[in-house]
Motif scaffolding. Structure first.
Motif, mmCIF file in Angstrom:
data_model
loop_
_atom_site.group_PDB
_atom_site.id
_atom_site.type_symbol
_atom_site.label_atom_id
_atom_site.label_comp_id
_atom_site.label_asym_id
_atom_site.label_seq_id
_atom_site.Cartn_x
_atom_site.Cartn_y
_atom_site.Cartn_z
ATOM 1 N N ALA A 22 51.227 25.899 35.351
ATOM 2 C CA ALA A 22 50.622 26.904 34.479
ATOM 3 C C ALA A 22 50.121 28.111 35.255
ATOM 4 N N ASN A 23 49.773 27.925 36.526
ATOM 5 C CA ASN A 23 49.291 29.013 37.363
ATOM 6 C C ASN A 23 50.490 29.823 37.853
ATOM 7 N N PRO A 24 50.625 31.088 37.476
ATOM 8 C CA PRO A 24 51.815 31.857 37.863
ATOM 9 C C PRO A 24 51.988 32.004 39.372
ATOM 10 N N LEU A 25 50.880 32.133 40.117
ATOM 11 C CA LEU A 25 50.996 32.262 41.564
ATOM 12 C C LEU A 25 51.446 30.959 42.208
ATOM 13 N N ALA A 26 50.856 29.843 41.783
ATOM 14 C CA ALA A 26 51.238 28.545 42.342
ATOM 15 C C ALA A 26 52.669 28.185 41.959
ATOM 16 N N ALA A 27 53.039 28.446 40.712
ATOM 17 C CA ALA A 27 54.404 28.157 40.274
ATOM 18 C C ALA A 27 55.414 28.995 41.046
ATOM 19 N N ASN A 28 55.078 30.247 41.315
ATOM 20 C CA ASN A 28 55.973 31.106 42.093
ATOM 21 C C ASN A 28 56.152 30.569 43.504
ATOM 22 N N ASP A 29 55.046 30.128 44.131
ATOM 23 C CA ASP A 29 55.141 29.598 45.491
ATOM 24 C C ASP A 29 56.035 28.363 45.540
ATOM 25 N N GLU A 30 55.830 27.447 44.597
ATOM 26 C CA GLU A 30 56.628 26.219 44.570
ATOM 27 C C GLU A 30 58.106 26.539 44.353
ATOM 28 N N PHE A 31 58.380 27.428 43.412
ATOM 29 C CA PHE A 31 59.766 27.786 43.109
ATOM 30 C C PHE A 31 60.439 28.449 44.307
ATOM 31 N N MET A 32 59.765 29.442 44.895
ATOM 32 C CA MET A 32 60.357 30.190 46.007
ATOM 33 C C MET A 32 60.573 29.291 47.225
ATOM 34 N N GLU A 33 59.624 28.409 47.492
ATOM 35 C CA GLU A 33 59.765 27.530 48.656
ATOM 36 C C GLU A 33 60.953 26.584 48.490
ATOM 37 N N LYS A 34 61.085 26.004 47.294
ATOM 38 C CA LYS A 34 62.187 25.068 47.076
ATOM 39 C C LYS A 34 63.536 25.772 47.137
ATOM 40 N N ILE A 35 63.609 26.984 46.586
ATOM 41 C CA ILE A 35 64.880 27.707 46.542
ATOM 42 C C ILE A 35 65.249 28.279 47.911
ATOM 43 N N LEU A 36 64.273 28.898 48.584
ATOM 44 C CA LEU A 36 64.571 29.614 49.825
ATOM 45 C C LEU A 36 64.542 28.724 51.066
ATOM 46 N N VAL A 37 63.589 27.799 51.115
ATOM 47 C CA VAL A 37 63.403 26.995 52.325
ATOM 48 C C VAL A 37 64.144 25.664 52.239
ATOM 49 N N ASN A 38 64.025 25.001 51.074
ATOM 50 C CA ASN A 38 64.587 23.656 50.947
ATOM 51 C C ASN A 38 65.993 23.628 50.357
#
Length: 266
Positions: free
Chosen positions: A191-207
């Motif tokens: 629900a937190n837009p900043l936390a959701a963005n971090d999780e999404f970006m990390e999984k897509i870009l790093v993992n």
């Protein structure tokens, strides 16, 4: 006009300078640490992009918080309301002015990302998702600051409330992974837009995970940006007044002078 006031003698240049300094210091520290612990380029690029979005959102919050309440403080809002522009057009103009530093800041960030990538193909996806997700977040949080400013007579009050809300969103996003486990933690993280963005970006870009696997994490930033936009442009825009929250009377325009009527000559 709004862009001219913001960039020529306004706070935009000072905030942009702060952005560049923070970005340069963060990049230097990342490179220094990577030489000691051999951090992969993907993680360096992700952390730099993450910090740039955090600072870009912060700048948007500050400018949004001052957009309307500062006019009430200085007494310039009444003059603006007397212009031929509609209230919604005034809101749109101030929003575009508050959003304007982000594209420039992102353009400045790309060379830093290119240096950190060291030729890794992560650069292309990072720029793409940085444009998409960063723009969504800056749009939403700039609008949030403007909504707070819409309901505030004092510029200090508006800035304090807006920064408090920003920290409420930011601090949970900075919590370590174990603190975000469980159903409740995952719910607030999505629900937190900043936390959701971090999780999404990390999984897509790093993992190297796929968009299909983590597209549900896009709901937080997208819903937040859409909700704020609806409230700002459809609710607050037509109700912009001199008083807080759209209350009070509209500013009176100067009455038209009537020509004296001459009696017909008989």
């Amino acid at each position: 006009m709004e862009l001219h006031e913001l960039w020529i003698g306004g706070k935009a240049l000072a905030l942009f300078l702060v952005y560049v300094i923070v970005l340069a210091i963060g990049t230097y520290l990342s490179v220094s640490n990577s030489q000691m612990d051999f951090t992969p380029p993907k993680e360096l690029v992700f952390s730099t992009l993450q910090n740039s979005i955090y600072v870009g959102v912060f700048v948007g919050v500050i400018l949004g918080a001052e957009s309307l309440s500062s006019g009430r403080d200085r007494g310039t809002l009444e003059t603006l309301l007397l212009t031929p522009a509609s209230r919604r057009q005034i809101i749109v103009g101030k929003f575009l002015a508050g959003f304007s530093p982000w594209p420039i800041a992102l353009a400045v960030t790309i060379p830093y990302l290119a240096v950190l990538a060291h030729g890794d193909p992560i650069l292309g996806p990072s720029v793409l998702w940085g444009v998409i997700m960063g723009s969504l977040l800056v749009l939403g949080f700039t609008g949030m600051g403007m909504l707070v400013s819409f309901w505030s007579n004092s510029n200090k009050t508006s800035s304090f409330i807006s920064l408090t809300l920003y920290l409420i969103f930011l601090l949970p996003a900075l919590l370590p992974g174990p603190a975000q486990k469980g159903l409740v933690g995952k719910f607030f993280q999505r629900a937190n837009p900043l936390a959701a963005n971090d999780e999404f970006m990390e999984k897509i870009l790093v993992n190297n995970r796929t968009l299909h696997e983590f597209q549900s994490w896009l709901k937080g930033p997208v819903v937040f940006a859409v909700l704020i936009s609806v409230l700002l442009f459809l609710y607050a825009g037509p109700r912009l007044r001199l008083q807080v929250g759209g209350g009070g009377k509209k500013p009176r325009r100067a009455p038209a002078t009537l020509e004296p009527v001459q009696a017909p000559v008989t």
